[in-house]
Design a protein around this motif. Structure first.
Motif, mmCIF file in Angstrom:
data_model
loop_
_atom_site.group_PDB
_atom_site.id
_atom_site.type_symbol
_atom_site.label_atom_id
_atom_site.label_comp_id
_atom_site.label_asym_id
_atom_site.label_seq_id
_atom_site.Cartn_x
_atom_site.Cartn_y
_atom_site.Cartn_z
ATOM 1 N N MET A 188 9.993 -12.732 -1.834
ATOM 2 C CA MET A 188 9.663 -12.842 -3.252
ATOM 3 C C MET A 188 10.420 -13.994 -3.913
ATOM 4 S SD MET A 188 7.473 -10.596 -3.342
ATOM 5 C CE MET A 188 7.031 -11.141 -4.965
ATOM 6 N N ILE A 189 11.682 -14.139 -3.519
ATOM 7 C CA ILE A 189 12.500 -15.196 -4.127
ATOM 8 C C ILE A 189 11.940 -16.571 -3.736
ATOM 9 C CG2 ILE A 189 14.795 -16.269 -4.063
ATOM 10 C CD1 ILE A 189 15.882 -13.284 -3.811
ATOM 11 N N ALA A 190 11.570 -16.723 -2.457
ATOM 12 C CA ALA A 190 11.009 -18.015 -2.015
ATOM 13 C C ALA A 190 9.715 -18.313 -2.767
ATOM 14 C CB ALA A 190 10.755 -17.973 -0.508
ATOM 15 N N LEU A 191 8.876 -17.281 -2.949
ATOM 16 C CA LEU A 191 7.594 -17.460 -3.646
ATOM 17 C C LEU A 191 7.818 -17.940 -5.091
ATOM 18 C CD1 LEU A 191 4.451 -16.744 -3.417
ATOM 19 C CD2 LEU A 191 5.031 -14.614 -4.544
ATOM 20 N N VAL A 192 8.692 -17.232 -5.804
ATOM 21 C CA VAL A 192 8.889 -17.558 -7.225
ATOM 22 C C VAL A 192 9.597 -18.906 -7.382
ATOM 23 C CG1 VAL A 192 10.103 -16.819 -9.329
ATOM 24 C CG2 VAL A 192 8.765 -15.181 -7.995
ATOM 25 N N LYS A 193 10.515 -19.175 -6.475
ATOM 26 C CA LYS A 193 11.218 -20.457 -6.534
ATOM 27 C C LYS A 193 10.228 -21.616 -6.434
ATOM 28 C CE LYS A 193 15.514 -22.121 -4.560
ATOM 29 N NZ LYS A 193 16.550 -21.914 -3.559
ATOM 30 N N SER A 194 9.282 -21.511 -5.504
ATOM 31 C CA SER A 194 8.353 -22.632 -5.346
ATOM 32 C C SER A 194 7.449 -22.756 -6.575
ATOM 33 C CB SER A 194 7.544 -22.504 -4.041
ATOM 34 O OG SER A 194 6.557 -21.534 -4.188
ATOM 35 N N VAL A 195 7.054 -21.627 -7.173
ATOM 36 C CA VAL A 195 6.213 -21.711 -8.383
ATOM 37 C C VAL A 195 7.000 -22.356 -9.533
ATOM 38 C CG1 VAL A 195 4.931 -20.377 -10.106
ATOM 39 C CG2 VAL A 195 4.868 -19.665 -7.719
ATOM 40 N N LEU A 196 8.241 -21.935 -9.719
ATOM 41 C CA LEU A 196 9.040 -22.472 -10.831
ATOM 42 C C LEU A 196 9.307 -23.962 -10.652
ATOM 43 C CD1 LEU A 196 11.609 -19.586 -11.378
ATOM 44 C CD2 LEU A 196 9.757 -20.262 -12.922
ATOM 45 N N PHE B 30 8.538 -9.807 -11.837
ATOM 46 C CA PHE B 30 9.685 -10.421 -11.150
ATOM 47 C C PHE B 30 10.725 -10.759 -12.196
ATOM 48 C CE2 PHE B 30 12.332 -13.697 -9.414
ATOM 49 C CZ PHE B 30 12.419 -13.414 -8.064
ATOM 50 N N PRO B 31 11.998 -10.431 -12.005
ATOM 51 C CA PRO B 31 12.594 -9.781 -10.837
ATOM 52 C C PRO B 31 12.406 -8.265 -10.854
ATOM 53 C CG PRO B 31 14.297 -10.242 -12.463
ATOM 54 C CD PRO B 31 13.020 -10.796 -13.026
ATOM 55 N N ARG B 32 12.539 -7.645 -9.680
ATOM 56 C CA ARG B 32 12.455 -6.193 -9.550
ATOM 57 C C ARG B 32 13.709 -5.617 -8.898
ATOM 58 N NH1 ARG B 32 6.452 -6.041 -9.792
ATOM 59 N NH2 ARG B 32 5.773 -3.897 -9.874
ATOM 60 N N THR B 33 14.650 -6.455 -8.524
ATOM 61 C CA THR B 33 15.921 -5.985 -7.954
ATOM 62 C C THR B 33 17.032 -6.878 -8.511
ATOM 63 O OG1 THR B 33 15.814 -7.508 -6.084
ATOM 64 C CG2 THR B 33 14.823 -5.335 -5.738
ATOM 65 N N ILE B 34 18.266 -6.396 -8.388
ATOM 66 C CA ILE B 34 19.398 -7.213 -8.848
ATOM 67 C C ILE B 34 19.475 -8.507 -8.021
ATOM 68 C CG2 ILE B 34 21.937 -7.314 -9.030
ATOM 69 C CD1 ILE B 34 20.965 -5.400 -11.109
ATOM 70 N N ALA B 35 19.171 -8.415 -6.721
ATOM 71 C CA ALA B 35 19.209 -9.634 -5.885
ATOM 72 C C ALA B 35 18.198 -10.662 -6.397
ATOM 73 C CB ALA B 35 18.917 -9.281 -4.425
ATOM 74 N N GLN B 36 17.008 -10.206 -6.772
ATOM 75 C CA GLN B 36 15.999 -11.135 -7.315
ATOM 76 C C GLN B 36 16.479 -11.717 -8.645
ATOM 77 O OE1 GLN B 36 12.071 -9.311 -7.518
ATOM 78 N NE2 GLN B 36 12.116 -8.716 -5.361
ATOM 79 N N ALA C 102 0.823 -1.208 0.000
ATOM 80 C CA ALA C 102 0.000 0.000 0.000
ATOM 81 C C ALA C 102 0.860 1.263 0.000
ATOM 82 C CB ALA C 102 -0.933 -0.008 1.214
ATOM 83 N N SER C 103 2.101 1.149 0.468
ATOM 84 C CA SER C 103 2.973 2.329 0.511
ATOM 85 C C SER C 103 3.743 2.534 -0.797
ATOM 86 C CB SER C 103 3.979 2.191 1.657
ATOM 87 O OG SER C 103 4.953 1.220 1.312
ATOM 88 N N GLY C 104 3.686 1.538 -1.687
ATOM 89 C CA GLY C 104 4.397 1.665 -2.965
ATOM 90 C C GLY C 104 5.819 1.133 -2.917
ATOM 91 N N LYS C 105 6.212 0.567 -1.759
ATOM 92 C CA LYS C 105 7.571 0.017 -1.636
ATOM 93 C C LYS C 105 7.582 -1.439 -2.129
ATOM 94 C CE LYS C 105 9.589 3.214 1.387
ATOM 95 N NZ LYS C 105 8.700 4.300 1.083
ATOM 96 N N LEU C 106 8.778 -2.012 -2.213
ATOM 97 C CA LEU C 106 8.885 -3.405 -2.656
ATOM 98 C C LEU C 106 8.828 -4.347 -1.463
ATOM 99 C CD1 LEU C 106 11.708 -3.261 -5.358
ATOM 100 C CD2 LEU C 106 9.228 -3.290 -5.703
ATOM 101 N N VAL C 107 8.194 -5.485 -1.679
ATOM 102 C CA VAL C 107 8.180 -6.558 -0.692
ATOM 103 C C VAL C 107 9.618 -7.116 -0.610
ATOM 104 C CG1 VAL C 107 7.250 -8.876 -0.270
ATOM 105 C CG2 VAL C 107 5.744 -7.043 -1.117
ATOM 106 N N ALA C 108 10.008 -7.616 0.575
ATOM 107 C CA ALA C 108 11.392 -8.079 0.797
ATOM 108 C C ALA C 108 11.819 -9.142 -0.220
ATOM 109 C CB ALA C 108 11.513 -8.637 2.214
ATOM 110 N N ASP C 109 13.061 -9.017 -0.653
ATOM 111 C CA ASP C 109 13.603 -9.957 -1.641
ATOM 112 C C ASP C 109 13.449 -11.416 -1.203
ATOM 113 O OD1 ASP C 109 14.431 -8.097 -3.539
ATOM 114 O OD2 ASP C 109 16.408 -7.845 -2.640
#
Ligand code: B4P
Length: 187
Positions: free
Chosen positions: A68-76, A90-96, A58-65
């Motif tokens: 997000m990484i755990a979420l996408v990993k399980s989907v893939l 996704f990805p939205r950061t270099i870490a992702q 709601a604040s417009g910031k990014l959810v913690a890497d």
């Protein structure tokens, strides 16, 4: 002509990633993995993850890497081998991006294209404020654009260096933009 099988759709908030990913799914049979859609479902259902991310979104910031990484990993990991997919938002950061690279290397299915949907900033603000989703209030939209410029736009050069990036102009009728993306997906 063969199309890319594993695709990232990159673009600022409001550039039309979600809109185009759905059309590409219909037209070319991609499975769409949209982190924004998944997160909004978690928030709506009131799940523990949803409760954790609601205020950040709601604040417009990014959810913690890490989340997000755990979420996408399980989907893939659950996708059938050989299934074409588009990652939307996704990805939205270099870490992702680095984590994604590692997961796909383990699965022996590297990305074969990244589409960067380019739309001028004044049009992004116009589209989002007109849409009126909960996080589309003008002040939040400005914050999302700032976060994009700071955290996500470096991915353009990151993927360019890896020869994966194609730029697509995102202004104009939705169907025309889809046509441009399909051309850019040709291998
Ligand atoms: P997202 O759901 O990804 O939303 P978005 O980037 O704002 O929108 P998108 O580009 O998909 O635009 P759309 O097609 O809808 O993210 C929301 C939030 O979730 C983030 O702010 C963040 O907090 C969190 N999040 C998600 N992924 C994350 C991650 N990986 N890491 C951390 N946090 C994450 O189009 C917008 C509007 O434009 C629509 O109304 C559409 O109809 C219109 N439109 C589309 N194409 C058009 C065209 N050609 N002409 C005119 N209008 C058009």
């Amino acid at each position: 002509m063969a199309l890319a099988e594993r695709v990232v759709l990159l673009g600022a908030p409001g550039s039309g990633k979600g809109t185009q990913a759905e059309r590409l799914a219909q037209r070319c049979g991609y499975e769409v993995i949209s982190t924004g859609v998944r997160l909004r479902k978690e928030v709506e259902s009131g799940s523990p993850l949803g409760k954790q991310v609601a205020a950040v979104m709601a604040s417009g910031k990014l959810v913690a890497d890490e989340l997000m990484i755990a979420l996408v990993k399980s989907v893939l990991n659950e996708l059938n081998a050989g299934q074409r997919f588009i990652l939307d938002g996704f990805p939205r950061t270099i870490a992702q991006a680095t984590a994604l690279h590692g997961v796909l290397a383990e699965l022996r299915s590297p990305l074969d294209r990244v589409i960067y949907l380019e739309v001028p900033e004044e049009e992004l603000v116009r589209r989002l404020v007109a849409r009126g989703r909960q996080d589309d209030d003008e002040a939040v939209v400005r914050e999302r654009l700032r976060v994009f410029a700071e955290a996500t736009s470096p991915l353009v050069a990151w993927y360019e260096e890896r020869s994966l990036l194609r730029r697509v102009f995102g202004l104009g009728p939705v169907a025309e933009v889809t046509g441009r993306i399909v051309q850019a997906l040709e291998l």
